[in-house]
Design a protein around this motif. Structure first.
Motif, PDB file in Angstrom:
ATOM      1  N   VAL A   1       0.834  -1.204   0.000  1.00 53.19           N
ATOM      2  CA  VAL A   1       0.000   0.000   0.000  1.00 53.19           C
ATOM      3  C   VAL A   1       0.870   1.255   0.000  1.00 53.19           C
ATOM      4  N   VAL A   2       1.929   1.275   0.833  1.00 54.57           N
ATOM      5  CA  VAL A   2       2.826   2.432   0.860  1.00 54.57           C
ATOM      6  C   VAL A   2       3.501   2.627  -0.487  1.00 54.57           C
ATOM      7  N   GLN A   3       3.893   1.545  -1.137  1.00 52.87           N
ATOM      8  CA  GLN A   3       4.512   1.656  -2.460  1.00 52.87           C
ATOM      9  C   GLN A   3       3.537   2.289  -3.450  1.00 52.87           C
ATOM     10  N   GLY A   4       2.256   1.975  -3.329  1.00 54.83           N
ATOM     11  CA  GLY A   4       1.263   2.618  -4.184  1.00 54.83           C
ATOM     12  C   GLY A   4       1.171   4.108  -3.936  1.00 54.83           C
ATOM     13  N   VAL A   5       1.216   4.480  -2.654  1.00 57.52           N
ATOM     14  CA  VAL A   5       1.175   5.909  -2.314  1.00 57.52           C
ATOM     15  C   VAL A   5       2.406   6.615  -2.869  1.00 57.52           C
ATOM     16  N   LEU A   6       3.571   5.978  -2.748  1.00 61.65           N
ATOM     17  CA  LEU A   6       4.810   6.593  -3.219  1.00 61.65           C
ATOM     18  C   LEU A   6       4.853   6.686  -4.751  1.00 61.65           C
ATOM     19  N   ARG A   7       4.013   5.913  -5.440  1.00 61.36           N
ATOM     20  CA  ARG A   7       3.875   6.069  -6.892  1.00 61.36           C
ATOM     21  C   ARG A   7       2.891   7.186  -7.243  1.00 61.36           C
ATOM     22  N   ASN A   8       2.352   7.805  -6.199  1.00 60.25           N
ATOM     23  CA  ASN A   8       1.368   8.880  -6.356  1.00 60.25           C
ATOM     24  C   ASN A   8       0.048   8.365  -6.938  1.00 60.25           C
ATOM     25  N   TRP A   9      -0.282   7.112  -6.603  1.00 61.25           N
ATOM     26  CA  TRP A   9      -1.540   6.543  -7.045  1.00 61.25           C
ATOM     27  C   TRP A   9      -2.651   6.962  -6.079  1.00 61.25           C
ATOM     28  N   ALA A  10      -3.836   7.120  -6.623  1.00 58.37           N
ATOM     29  CA  ALA A  10      -5.015   7.349  -5.789  1.00 58.37           C
ATOM     30  C   ALA A  10      -5.372   6.044  -5.078  1.00 58.37           C
TER      31      ALA A  10
ATOM     32  N   ILE B   1      -1.006   2.375   9.064  1.00 55.89           N
ATOM     33  CA  ILE B   1       0.373   2.658   8.655  1.00 55.89           C
ATOM     34  C   ILE B   1       0.893   3.946   9.271  1.00 55.89           C
ATOM     35  N   PHE B   2       0.074   4.979   9.277  1.00 52.87           N
ATOM     36  CA  PHE B   2       0.548   6.295   9.708  1.00 52.87           C
ATOM     37  C   PHE B   2       1.149   6.270  11.120  1.00 52.87           C
ATOM     38  N   PRO B   3       0.458   5.726  12.137  1.00 52.20           N
ATOM     39  CA  PRO B   3       1.068   5.717  13.484  1.00 52.20           C
ATOM     40  C   PRO B   3       2.308   4.818  13.565  1.00 52.20           C
ATOM     41  N   LYS B   4       2.348   3.721  12.787  1.00 52.58           N
ATOM     42  CA  LYS B   4       3.531   2.845  12.802  1.00 52.58           C
ATOM     43  C   LYS B   4       4.777   3.586  12.326  1.00 52.58           C
ATOM     44  N   LEU B   5       4.594   4.504  11.381  1.00 51.81           N
ATOM     45  CA  LEU B   5       5.736   5.228  10.815  1.00 51.81           C
ATOM     46  C   LEU B   5       5.943   6.582  11.484  1.00 51.81           C
ATOM     47  N   GLY B   6       5.037   6.950  12.400  1.00 42.64           N
ATOM     48  CA  GLY B   6       5.177   8.224  13.099  1.00 42.64           C
ATOM     49  C   GLY B   6       4.914   9.416  12.203  1.00 42.64           C
ATOM     50  N   ILE B   7       3.990   9.255  11.247  1.00 40.35           N
ATOM     51  CA  ILE B   7       3.635  10.356  10.354  1.00 40.35           C
ATOM     52  C   ILE B   7       2.145  10.634  10.481  1.00 40.35           C
ATOM     53  N   GLU B   8       1.716  11.791   9.952  1.00 35.11           N
ATOM     54  CA  GLU B   8       0.363  12.247  10.213  1.00 35.11           C
ATOM     55  C   GLU B   8      -0.596  12.078   9.040  1.00 35.11           C
ATOM     56  N   SER B   9      -0.072  12.033   7.816  1.00 31.19           N
ATOM     57  CA  SER B   9      -0.988  12.035   6.674  1.00 31.19           C
ATOM     58  C   SER B   9      -0.285  11.475   5.432  1.00 31.19           C
ATOM     59  N   ARG B  10      -1.077  11.354   4.389  1.00 31.71           N
ATOM     60  CA  ARG B  10      -0.547  10.901   3.096  1.00 31.71           C
ATOM     61  C   ARG B  10       0.514  11.886   2.589  1.00 31.71           C
ATOM     62  N   THR B  11       0.251  13.175   2.697  1.00 33.58           N
ATOM     63  CA  THR B  11       1.205  14.185   2.243  1.00 33.58           C
ATOM     64  C   THR B  11       2.503  14.104   3.039  1.00 33.58           C
ATOM     65  N   ASP B  12       2.366  13.891   4.351  1.00 33.22           N
ATOM     66  CA  ASP B  12       3.550  13.773   5.198  1.00 33.22           C
ATOM     67  C   ASP B  12       4.352  12.526   4.821  1.00 33.22           C
ATOM     68  N   LEU B  13       3.675  11.445   4.452  1.00 26.52           N
ATOM     69  CA  LEU B  13       4.367  10.214   4.033  1.00 26.52           C
ATOM     70  C   LEU B  13       5.224  10.487   2.800  1.00 26.52           C
ATOM     71  N   LEU B  14       4.678  11.184   1.814  1.00 22.21           N
ATOM     72  CA  LEU B  14       5.436  11.507   0.600  1.00 22.21           C
ATOM     73  C   LEU B  14       6.628  12.413   0.922  1.00 22.21           C
ATOM     74  N   TYR B  15       6.380  13.397   1.810  1.00 28.10           N
ATOM     75  CA  TYR B  15       7.459  14.321   2.158  1.00 28.10           C
ATOM     76  C   TYR B  15       8.588  13.598   2.881  1.00 28.10           C
ATOM     77  N   GLN B  16       8.221  12.755   3.881  1.00 25.47           N
ATOM     78  CA  GLN B  16       9.247  12.064   4.664  1.00 25.47           C
ATOM     79  C   GLN B  16      10.067  11.115   3.782  1.00 25.47           C
ATOM     80  N   ALA B  17       9.411  10.414   2.853  1.00 27.90           N
ATOM     81  CA  ALA B  17      10.134   9.495   1.964  1.00 27.90           C
ATOM     82  C   ALA B  17      11.092  10.272   1.054  1.00 27.90           C
ATOM     83  N   ALA B  18      10.616  11.389   0.497  1.00 24.18           N
ATOM     84  CA  ALA B  18      11.459  12.204  -0.391  1.00 24.18           C
ATOM     85  C   ALA B  18      12.634  12.812   0.384  1.00 24.18           C
ATOM     86  N   TRP B  19      12.376  13.269   1.617  1.00 23.49           N
ATOM     87  CA  TRP B  19      13.429  13.871   2.433  1.00 23.49           C
ATOM     88  C   TRP B  19      14.501  12.847   2.779  1.00 23.49           C
TER      89      TRP B  19
END
Length: 314
Positions: free
Chosen positions: A260-269, A291-309
């Protein structure tokens, strides 16, 4: 065939003589039936009977070795093929009985020489082209890419075997009508590059065609001039838009959550992720909430930002 700078290194383009003779020929070439090497350049085929006496022939090392190998080669007629390259060739006709080749047979071989020369030259050149094509295909397969070589605007020189299938995926309607032509969009892009000439800016030779799950990256490279023209290579490669997943995240998530995270990182809906994984839309949303609490992030946008950073800081 042989190269002047590498004596004894022969390449056989035909198998008219028994294989055992070809295997041992490099060590026996200097004592062939013809005149003493090097063979003099001549448009006239040479007959052993005209170069050495019968007594000399029967005492030659090649004659004796051939008889030891069970090859009663009694006569030879040879012609040098002037290929005007960095290699040269010759054609030798062997006879297993003692009747010498006649002057008429010598004249026939002389008449055939221009055709033999062109045939051997073409075999050599086409063989090199085929080898280049095989190496090119292996290179692009290793890199996950395909290529098409063009002389603008329309003439196609070659394409790797997988190029047609790749173009069918991206241009189904055009390729269904005629899969032997480059799609119009690619031809127009190539024409624009050709028209710019030396004014082409750096980076203009690569562009992307956006797709649903992947992009098509097209890199155009102009080759050095060949026979009055400068062909272009179009390198075609499907690219994922995914941001790489940080490795520490994989240890915190289940296999399905990783997908699921890989799908988000592909920018899929979410709908695209659900369709790709064979899940319902609600199941994908549930996975994301876990997923969000396991990774300590707050949202889909934050997930993309943290991965890119994390990728940029590596």
């Amino acid at each position: 065939m042989s190269r002047p700078e590498r004596p004894g290194d022969y390449e056989w383009l035909g198998l008219g003589a028994p294989g055992i003779l070809l295997t041992h020929y490099p060590e026996l070439a200097a004592v062939d039936f013809g005149p003493e090497p090097p063979m003099p350049p001549s448009d006239v085929p040479l007959r052993a009977s005209g170069a050495r006496s019968r007594k000399e022939l029967t005492r030659s090392l090649l004659y004796l070795r051939c008889r030891e190998m069970g090859l009663p080669l009694e006569q030879v007629m040879a012609v040098l093929l002037d290929l005007r390259q960095d290699w040269h060739g010759s054609l030798a006709v062997y006879r297993e009985h003692t009747l010498p080749f006649s002057e008429r047979e010598q004249a026939l071989l002389e008449d055939l020489k221009p055709y033999l020369t062109n045939t051997v030259r073409n075999c050599r050149l086409f063989g090199h082209e085929a080898l280049r094509g095989d190496l090119l295909d292996a290179l692009f397969r290793h890199q996950g890419a395909e290529c098409v070589v063009m002389d603008p605007p329309e003439h196609e020189r070659l394409r790797t075997p997988g190029a047609t299938e790749l173009l069918r995926r991206w241009y189904p309607e055009e390729m269904e009508a005629d899969d032997s032509r480059l799609p119009q969009e690619l031809r127009e892009h190539l024409e624009r590059l050709q028209a710019l000439g030396p004014k082409r800016a750096s980076g203009v030779d690569t562009w992307m065609r956006a797709g649903g799950k992947h992009d098509l990256q097209v890199t155009c490279v102009q080759l050095p001039e060949q026979r009055g023209s400068r062909p272009w290579v179009l390198v075609l490669q499907e690219c994922s838009r995914a941001i790489p997943m940080p490795e520490p995240w994989r240890e915190k998530l289940s296999h399905r959550e990783v997908e699921v995270v890989q799908g988000v990182l592909r920018n899929w809906a979410n709908e695209t992720i659900a369709e790709d994984l064979g899940l319902s839309l609600n199941t994908v949303k549930t996975h994301l909430r876990n997923i969000f609490p396991k990774l300590g992030i707050e949202s889909r946008t934050d997930l993309l930002y943290q991965a890119a950073w994390r990728r940029k800081s590596c």
